[in-house]
Design a protein around this motif. Structure first.
Motif, mmCIF file in Angstrom:
data_model
loop_
_atom_site.group_PDB
_atom_site.id
_atom_site.type_symbol
_atom_site.label_atom_id
_atom_site.label_comp_id
_atom_site.label_asym_id
_atom_site.label_seq_id
_atom_site.Cartn_x
_atom_site.Cartn_y
_atom_site.Cartn_z
ATOM 1 N N THR B 61 0.857 -1.190 0.000
ATOM 2 C CA THR B 61 0.000 0.000 0.000
ATOM 3 C C THR B 61 0.891 1.238 0.000
ATOM 4 N N ILE B 147 -12.569 -6.896 2.571
ATOM 5 C CA ILE B 147 -11.207 -6.350 2.486
ATOM 6 C C ILE B 147 -10.392 -7.091 1.424
ATOM 7 N N TRP B 150 -8.873 -6.051 -2.262
ATOM 8 C CA TRP B 150 -7.791 -5.062 -2.312
ATOM 9 C C TRP B 150 -6.462 -5.719 -1.924
ATOM 10 N N VAL B 197 -5.577 -2.189 8.688
ATOM 11 C CA VAL B 197 -6.256 -1.961 7.408
ATOM 12 C C VAL B 197 -7.020 -0.632 7.363
ATOM 13 N N VAL B 199 -9.633 0.804 4.256
ATOM 14 C CA VAL B 199 -10.178 0.713 2.902
ATOM 15 C C VAL B 199 -11.316 1.715 2.785
ATOM 16 N N TYR B 219 -6.803 1.635 -0.636
ATOM 17 C CA TYR B 219 -6.444 0.689 0.417
ATOM 18 C C TYR B 219 -5.119 1.164 0.980
#
Lengths: 458, 232
Positions: B61, B147, B150, B197, B199, B219
């Protein structure tokens, strides 16, 4: 260690990114990904002597979601002005550096169509606000506590620019960005924007007005064209309803001087009068009058209509040109003191550039008059000028046309124009010197041009 | 090896136009099996950033992906590239009870993702929405399933490791939404925010196809963005 805020460099790059591309310019250094941005709000500040006015440009989609007032389909007449003003009043605030509140008044509201880079067209509300500090407060340093739309649509961004700042010498140019107002995602609050406009002075304002005046006449082709076409036949003698022969260099220079001076007096008087009296004249009749004045000048260059009275004509038509100049000042909404200085500076700028251009044109006009091709050149120039003037006249009476567009665009090519004029002036001076030397070397034989002129005069 | 603030890169390319010719591959650092470096690939509606350290992926990411139009037909085949992401989110929000929905509903509105470009590290300090610990085991599975699309953009081993970590943190994770729950109207927005996480999925108005909405999604990972190599 985690630093509490994003680095300054990243922040500024982000700002640049917002202006053109929202989601991605920066996500990632080397090759920014992109996606189309949502339209942002624009706030344009005009900094006056004792107050700041702000023009807010607000996309109605986001505004509707934030205020609950849907303007997407209403006509201008049905605009719920009171509700909108009360919403805006609650979200536009300013405080002094010490934290004292300014007074904010929301003024005129209007709807218009807009489009930003890659947003597609959208509707926007344009609102005027007046922000006034407590008596004696500093208009150059304050906190703009503004969260119109952003308080609710948290991804919305507001770009704040200064459009006019007389005391800093910012007049008649594109806005300069002060900063962006957006949510601080960590705290989900909208921090006030610190506005620091640095120092300002009357001197900088005056200088800026001199520049503006000079620039105005340089790029406003119509004013210049009027004067030059009026000066075109100055070196010629009028007889029997035609331009015949030379009037003599001294007479020519005298005429050029008088005509230029009369034009200056005419437009200065009108400029001063209409600026101070706040004449609310619509601009189109004045602009049309100017186009007509050029047409008259062009006709006179073809056949003498008012020989010997060019100065009077320049003075009278100059009044109209002066009124047009005053529109520039009127738009700026200056205080009386600043207006007086601005008038001085603006006029000074106009005269400086006008004098320079007439000085460059002078040798050219004198030499042109002596050329064999003079009648053809003169009539050609007059016809060209007349077509431009006709184009402008028709345009200013409400019918935009390509001729006016081309004529206007000439004003945006000031450098080649100046270089061309200077080159022509040099060539003219060189030509004069050469012919003068030639005459001295062979005094018996008249120069061909002189002979031609003599023939024409007969 | 990059340390401290992210270095400034070149202007890159792509901008606001579309086309396979304006997607770019870039490296930050020198690709090797021993050092730290980053692979970037992106263009319009796409930004992939994968950070490698000693031959292993330490960050996949930020990952931005969007699409317009959201559905299109070429040679009589219909493509909906992000429907897997949208459907996962719809299944999750559709499973919420009225009470959970009320808890998950955000008061603010969105016109785009909150943590787009220039917002590195700016995760909201306070998480909002309904806490996943209050959801049923079945709903928790739906959170993970939402999730996953992604996370799955990276290699399988890394994705598996990430999913495991997000699963462990599920009880401290929140689900929130704004606008409507249909993900079919401008401003419809869903967010999953955990200790790791992050998103976001947003429906934005159409640009090229003005009559339909299109999707923007991002993300991120609170600790693994850019492999955790930068501080913000």
């Amino acid at each position: 260690m985690k630093t509490p805020r994003i680095s300054i460099a990243t922040f500024w790059r982000a700002l640049a990114g917002i202006a053109v591309t929202v989601p991605a310019a920066l996500l990632f250094g080397a090759s920014p990904a992109s996606a189309h941005p949502m339209p942002h709000s624009v706030v344009l500040l005009d900094v006056h002597e004792t107050s700041v006015t702000a023009q807010l440009e607000l996309p109605v989609g986001e505004l509707g979601r934030a205020s609950g007032i849907d303007l997407s389909t209403v006509g201008a007449a049905e605009l719920p002005a009171a509700a909108m003003r009360s919403y805006l009043g609650a979200h536009v605030k300013a405080t002094t550096v010490q934290g004292q509140a300014w007074t904010v008044t929301i003024g005129a509201l209007s709807l218009s169509q807009s489009e930003q880079t890659a947003t597609g067209p959208y509707r926007e509300l344009v609102a005027q606000a007046v922000l006034t500090p407590p008596a004696g407060g500093d208009v150059r340093h304050f906190a703009l506590d503004y969260d119109v739309i952003v308080h609710q649509v948290v991804t919305h961004v507001v770009l704040v620019s200064v459009r006019q700042d007389w005391a800093a010498g910012r007049v008649g140019q594109a806005g300069s960005q002060v900063g962006a107002i957006r949510i601080d995602a960590r705290s989900m609050t909208v921090p006030p924007l610190t506005v620091d406009l640095g120092g300002g002075s009357a001197w900088r304002g005056l200088l800026a007005m001199v520049r503006l005046g000079g620039n105005h006449i340089l790029t406003g082709t119509d004013h210049l064209l009027f004067l030059l076409i009026l000066l075109l036949p100055a070196p010629l003698r009028a007889a029997g309803g035609r331009w015949r022969g030379l009037a003599g260099a001294r007479t020519a220079v005298g005429r050029i001087g008088r005509t230029t001076l009369a034009f200056t007096v005419g437009h200065s008087v009108a400029l001063a009068l209409s600026a101070f009296v706040h004449l609310a004249i619509p601009s189109w009749p004045v602009e049309a009058f100017i186009a007509a004045s050029i047409l008259v000048g062009a006709a006179h260059a073809i056949r003498p209509i008012f020989p010997g009275r060019e100065a009077v004509v320049a003075g009278v038509f100059g009044l109209g040109h002066g009124m047009a100049f005053s529109f520039v000042l009127a738009e700026m909404q200056l205080s009386t003191g600043r207006l007086a200085l601005s008038l001085l500076g603006f006029n000074l700028g106009i005269e400086l550039v006008q004098t320079l251009l007439v000085a460059l044109a002078l040798p050219v006009l004198l030499v042109l008059a002596r050329l064999r091709a003079q009648p053809a050149l003169r009539v050609g120039a007059a016809l060209l000028t007349a077509s431009a003037a006709t184009g402008w006249l028709v345009d200013r009476l409400g019918l935009p046309n390509p001729v006016a567009r081309v004529a206007d665009s000439a004003g945006s090519h000031t450098t080649p124009m100046l270089v061309g004029l200077a080159g022509a002036a040099l060539a003219a001076v060189a030509w004069r010197i050469r012919t003068a030397l030639g005459e001295r070397a062979a005094p018996a034989a008249p120069a061909p041009v002189e002979r031609e002129v003599a023939t024409a005069a007969r | 090896v990059p340390t401290g603030a992210p270095p400034s890169g070149g202007p890159g390319g792509g901008g606001l136009n579309y086309g396979s010719g304006i997607y770019f591959l870039a490296f930050l650092g020198t690709p090797s099996t021993t050092g730290t470096w980053q692979l970037h690939f992106g263009g319009h509606h796409l930004a992939v950033n994968i950070t490698f350290k000693d031959g292993k992926v330490v960050g996949s990411t930020p990952f931005f992906i969007g699409v317009e139009p959201s559905s299109f037909t070429t040679d009589s085949v219909t493509y909906q590239p992000l429907s897997i992401m949208r459907d996962g989110m719809l299944k999750l929000t559709g499973s919420l009870t009225t009470a959970q929905q009320a808890e998950a509903k955000l008061t603010e509105s969105f016109g785009d993702v909150l943590l787009g470009p220039g917002q590195d590290g700016n995760f909201p300090t306070t998480k909002e929405g309904v806490k996943v610990s209050e959801l049923s085991p079945q709903q928790k599975k739906l959170v993970l399933a939402a999730i996953h699309p992604w996370v799955a953009s990276v290699d399988d081993a890394t994705a598996k490791m990430l999913m495991k970590s997000y699963e462990k943190e599920l009880d401290q994770t929140y689900v929130a939404y704004s606008g409507g729950l249909g993900l079919d109207t401008q401003g419809d927005y869903v967010r999953i925010d955990g200790p790791g996480v992050w998103v976001e999925f947003i429906c934005q108005n159409g640009i090229v196809f003005q009559s339909q909405i299109h999707f923007h999604t991002v993300y991120r990972d609170h600790t693994r963005d850019y492999g955790g190599e930068f501080s913000f």
